[in-house]
Design a protein around this motif. Structure first.
Motif, PDB file in Angstrom:
ATOM      1  N   UNK A  77       0.808  -1.309  -0.160  1.00 15.10           N
ATOM      2  CA  UNK A  77       0.041   0.017  -0.016  1.00 15.10           C
ATOM      3  C   UNK A  77       0.814   1.364   0.024  1.00 15.10           C
ATOM      4  N   UNK A  78       2.103   1.243  -0.323  1.00 15.02           N
ATOM      5  CA  UNK A  78       2.833   2.332  -0.334  1.00 15.02           C
ATOM      6  C   UNK A  78       3.143   2.691  -1.976  1.00 15.02           C
ATOM      7  N   UNK A  79       3.152   4.028  -2.154  1.00 18.79           N
ATOM      8  CA  UNK A  79       3.321   4.140  -3.790  1.00 18.79           C
ATOM      9  C   UNK A  79       4.230   5.556  -3.599  1.00 18.79           C
ATOM     10  N   UNK A  80       5.058   5.559  -4.380  1.00 23.12           N
ATOM     11  CA  UNK A  80       6.149   6.839  -4.525  1.00 23.12           C
ATOM     12  C   UNK A  80       5.919   7.436  -5.788  1.00 23.12           C
ATOM     13  N   UNK A 146      -1.394  10.327 -11.179  1.00 21.80           N
ATOM     14  CA  UNK A 146      -2.117   9.340 -11.643  1.00 21.80           C
ATOM     15  C   UNK A 146      -1.649   7.906 -11.646  1.00 21.80           C
ATOM     16  N   UNK A 147      -0.471   7.704 -12.344  1.00 23.86           N
ATOM     17  CA  UNK A 147       0.256   6.563 -12.228  1.00 23.86           C
ATOM     18  C   UNK A 147       0.387   6.089 -10.634  1.00 23.86           C
ATOM     19  N   UNK A 148       0.617   7.031  -9.734  1.00 22.28           N
ATOM     20  CA  UNK A 148       0.773   6.765  -8.316  1.00 22.28           C
ATOM     21  C   UNK A 148      -0.619   6.032  -7.876  1.00 22.28           C
ATOM     22  N   UNK A 149      -1.661   6.511  -8.156  1.00 26.44           N
ATOM     23  CA  UNK A 149      -2.891   6.498  -7.691  1.00 26.44           C
ATOM     24  C   UNK A 149      -3.215   4.751  -8.068  1.00 26.44           C
ATOM     25  N   UNK A 150      -2.797   4.660  -9.243  1.00 24.52           N
ATOM     26  CA  UNK A 150      -3.385   3.065 -10.062  1.00 24.52           C
ATOM     27  C   UNK A 150      -2.596   2.288  -9.032  1.00 24.52           C
ATOM     28  N   UNK A 151      -1.812   2.306  -8.140  1.00 24.84           N
ATOM     29  CA  UNK A 151      -1.594   1.373  -7.333  1.00 24.84           C
ATOM     30  C   UNK A 151      -2.343   1.166  -6.273  1.00 24.84           C
ATOM     31  N   UNK A 152      -3.390   1.781  -5.988  1.00 29.25           N
ATOM     32  CA  UNK A 152      -4.187   1.869  -5.040  1.00 29.25           C
ATOM     33  C   UNK A 152      -3.543   1.853  -3.548  1.00 29.25           C
ATOM     34  N   UNK A 153      -2.837   2.921  -3.382  1.00 33.43           N
ATOM     35  CA  UNK A 153      -2.190   3.269  -2.210  1.00 33.43           C
ATOM     36  C   UNK A 153      -2.903   3.537  -0.865  1.00 33.43           C
ATOM     37  N   UNK A 154      -2.374   3.286   0.130  1.00 31.92           N
ATOM     38  CA  UNK A 154      -2.958   3.645   1.459  1.00 31.92           C
ATOM     39  C   UNK A 154      -2.112   4.758   1.738  1.00 31.92           C
ATOM     40  N   UNK A 155      -0.848   4.838   1.294  1.00 27.23           N
ATOM     41  CA  UNK A 155       0.180   5.924   1.829  1.00 27.23           C
ATOM     42  C   UNK A 155       0.749   6.390   0.349  1.00 27.23           C
TER      43      UNK A 155
END
Length: 234
Positions: A77-80, A146-155
């Motif tokens: 759930x981490x997205x950089x 947008x690409x970061x959001x595609x990972x369905x992150x929590x943080x």
């Protein structure tokens, strides 16, 4: 949600982080501010798993991820969203976005998430078939978000998202961060635009020479005489 304790990091023999402590609460925007070379990007890389610290601990939702590989952190759930955007210029907007959902935890809902990204960033839907390398810097930053959001992150880790952007795009990026927080996302933001970053922050940490020099609510640091003099030109 995120707890960093006594974090130490180095590039070869040169140590750049010295016992850094900070926390990120769920649903908040936590901001790291400081001059170039203060250690903001090194913290982001350490939390994302792009470099291994030489000491300390990183806990995400109670789990020790200090030595976990980066792909495991993404799946957790981490997205950089890295400094400089780093989109794939020879690929289309849609291809760049779909790469953001490569982690197993994100694959099942990638179509719904793509629709959500296009809703948040209509410009990306207009340009979905265009090569990312032909977009403006601001448009590429929207694509990176947008690409970061595609990972369905929590943080979401955002490293210098306004770097090199025109003022109108800087305003749009910060508006997007506010919208993401309102939607329930948790954000760790490293940013040189100290004034707006502190106005936005629930909690803020001032870094100097790889150490936390000052911390507190964003509004409190914004009112600090030392911060205003050194970082706001006041």
């Amino acid at each position: 949600m995120l707890s960093v304790r006594n974090l130490r990091a180095a590039y070869g023999p040169v140590q750049v982080l010295f016992d850094v402590d900070f926390d990120v609460a769920p649903g908040s925007v936590t901001t790291l501010i400081g001059a170039n070379g203060a250690g903001k990007t090194t913290i982001m890389k350490s939390v994302a798993g792009l470099m291994m610290p030489i000491g300390g601990a990183i806990l995400f939702e109670g789990r020790d991820i200090t030595r976990a590989p980066s792909h495991d952190r993404v799946n957790s759930g981490l997205s950089l969203i890295p400094e400089g955007r780093l989109v794939f210029p020879g690929m289309t907007v849609e291809q760049n976005l779909r790469l953001g959902a490569i982690a197993p935890a994100a694959r099942s809902g990638h179509s719904e998430m793509l629709a959500d990204v296009f809703r948040r960033f209509p410009r990306l839907e207009e340009r979905r078939s265009q090569h990312a390398g032909l977009m403006s810097g601001g448009e590429q930053q929207m694509l990176a978000l947008g690409r970061g959001l595609m990972a369905r992150p929590r943080l979401i880790l955002m490293d210098e998202p306004t770097l090199g952007l025109a003022p109108v795009m800087v305003k749009q990026v910060f508006e997007t961060i506010r919208e993401l927080r309102a939607s329930g996302f948790t954000i760790l933001l490293a940013e040189q635009n100290a004034r707006v970053a502190l106005e936005l922050a629930d909690q803020a940490y001032l870094l100097e020479n790889g150490r936390v020099a000052l911390s507190g609510p964003g509004a409190e640091l914004l009112d600090s005489h030392d911060v205003r003099r050194a970082y706001l030109g006041m």
